[in-house]
Design an enzyme around this catalytic site. Structure first.
Site, PDB file in Angstrom:
ATOM      1  N   THR A  67     -11.640 -16.327 -69.290  1.00  0.00           N
ATOM      2  CA  THR A  67     -10.920 -15.921 -68.082  1.00  0.00           C
ATOM      3  C   THR A  67     -11.845 -15.280 -67.060  1.00  0.00           C
ATOM      4  OG1 THR A  67      -8.854 -15.603 -69.295  1.00  0.00           O
ATOM      5  CG2 THR A  67      -9.049 -14.454 -67.210  1.00  0.00           C
TER       6      THR A  67
ATOM      7  N   SER B  38     -11.903 -19.760 -74.414  1.00  0.00           N
ATOM      8  CA  SER B  38     -12.265 -19.404 -75.791  1.00  0.00           C
ATOM      9  C   SER B  38     -11.279 -19.945 -76.817  1.00  0.00           C
ATOM     10  CB  SER B  38     -12.405 -17.887 -75.939  1.00  0.00           C
ATOM     11  OG  SER B  38     -11.161 -17.227 -75.868  1.00  0.00           O
ATOM     12  N   SER B  39     -10.065 -20.266 -76.402  1.00  0.00           N
ATOM     13  CA  SER B  39      -9.114 -20.854 -77.339  1.00  0.00           C
ATOM     14  C   SER B  39      -9.544 -22.246 -77.786  1.00  0.00           C
ATOM     15  CB  SER B  39      -7.718 -20.934 -76.702  1.00  0.00           C
ATOM     16  OG  SER B  39      -7.741 -21.777 -75.559  1.00  0.00           O
TER      17      SER B  39
ATOM     18  N   THR C 153     -10.895 -13.772 -73.903  1.00  0.00           N
ATOM     19  CA  THR C 153     -10.263 -12.775 -74.765  1.00  0.00           C
ATOM     20  C   THR C 153      -9.473 -13.379 -75.917  1.00  0.00           C
ATOM     21  OG1 THR C 153      -8.320 -12.667 -73.300  1.00  0.00           O
ATOM     22  CG2 THR C 153     -10.099 -11.079 -72.899  1.00  0.00           C
ATOM     23  N   ASP C 154      -9.082 -14.658 -75.817  1.00  0.00           N
ATOM     24  CA  ASP C 154      -8.235 -15.253 -76.855  1.00  0.00           C
ATOM     25  C   ASP C 154      -8.884 -15.195 -78.232  1.00  0.00           C
ATOM     26  OD1 ASP C 154      -6.280 -15.789 -75.030  1.00  0.00           O
ATOM     27  OD2 ASP C 154      -6.377 -17.972 -75.200  1.00  0.00           O
TER      28      ASP C 154
END
Length: 314
Positions: free
Chosen positions: A12, A54-55, A87-88
């Protein structure tokens, strides 16, 4: 003047809205640093490693990020490293790096809750704060750290607990409470995890053993069971866990609950006490994402189940 290397991996903090209105990773590490501005008294070098949400990261990309950290620290002139990350799955990648991080110099993860083109963009301030932490000798010897929303935590036990709060993470040890002493950390060999399969199976009312059996059939070397409560499941799922362990698969039990320890307090055929009796390992503190990373790293390093239990049982 201390030198800090920033490794950009997307997320993000690097995202901007496309024509459809969706946020996608777009900015380079140089873009991020330009937005953050100069940090007084610090020289910064930026390297782009990955540019992805990051997911969507693969195990190969996690290996690449960990390798990039090691390469950055190969120079004795580097004071510390910052990794910008989504952040995921930040809790997973940061722990993977921490497991093999024996260098006293800080590796600091940071990110953002709002995209770079948002009027509430928090990435620039978070990155500037992380660079300052990485350059500060007071943070040496504490392992891998998270710097986010003005707070610094260790990453073992970290979990993302909010999709909207300025500080989305909890569970790490606040550095301010460590009084200069590092938490107890066991180190794993720096072995690639990309070729190790560890699956995650969730428990819920009525869950049977189909997904556990499927993981075994897919040659999983490990399974993380996301239990309810303090690590409990259904009788049918516990029976499947027994079959998996008999087949040589390492089964680790965590929980979907955010806070509190996993504990073998309940029986009844599907309780955590029954799972332990079958040979499962309790992840007492780490939640499913981080428990899986530990299992991946230790299996990749050829660590015996008793040492996996020693790590996760703390």
């Amino acid at each position: 003047m201390p030198d800090v290397i920033v490794l950009a991996t997307g997320g993000t903090i690097a995202s901007r809205h496309d024509d459809s209105g969706a946020a996608v990773a777009a900015d380079s590490g140089a873009d991020l640093l330009g937005s953050a501005g100069e940090v007084a008294g610090v020289t910064v070098t930026v390297r782009d490693v990955v540019r992805a949400d990051s997911s969507a990261l693969t195990l190969e990309q996690l290996d690449a990020i960990r390798a990039a950290v090691g390469e950055a620290l190969s120079s004795p002139d580097v004071a510390g490293v910052v990794v910008t990350h989504g952040t995921d799955t930040m809790e997973e990648t940061s722990l993977l790096v921490d497991l093999a991080h024996a260098d006293p110099r800080p590796v600091v993860f940071t990110g953002a809750q709002h995209p770079a083109d948002s009027p509430n963009a928090d990435g620039p301030a978070n990155l500037a704060g992380a660079i300052a932490v990485a350059a500060d000798p007071a943070y040496r010897g504490l392992g891998v750290l998270l710097s986010f929303a003005g707070e610094v935590q260790t990453v073992r036990g970290l979990a993302k607990v909010s999709t909207t709060a300025p500080q989305p993470f909890s569970g790490g040890l606040p550095v301010a409470e460590l009084a200069g002493s590092a938490p107890h950390r066991l180190l794993a060999r720096n072995a690639p995890i990309a070729d190790v399969r560890v699956d995650v199976v969730a428990s819920y009312p009525g869950a049977d053993g189909v997904l556990v059996d499927a993981a075994v059939a897919a040659d999983a070397r490990g399974i993380v069971l996301v239990g309810t409560g303090s690590g409990n499941t259904t009788v049918a799922l516990a029976d499947a866990v027994r079959r998996a362990i008999d087949a040589g698969v390492v089964v680790v039990v965590s929980t979907r609950i955010v806070a509190g320890p996993v504990d073998a307090a309940y029986g009844g055929g599907g309780g955590a006490a029954d799972l332990v009796a079958a040979g499962a390992i309790l992840s007492r503190r780490l939640r499913p994402g981080q428990a899986r990373i530990v299992l991946l790293a230790l299996l990749a390093g050829g660590v015996a189940p008793r040492w996996i239990e020693a790590y996760l049982g703390r």
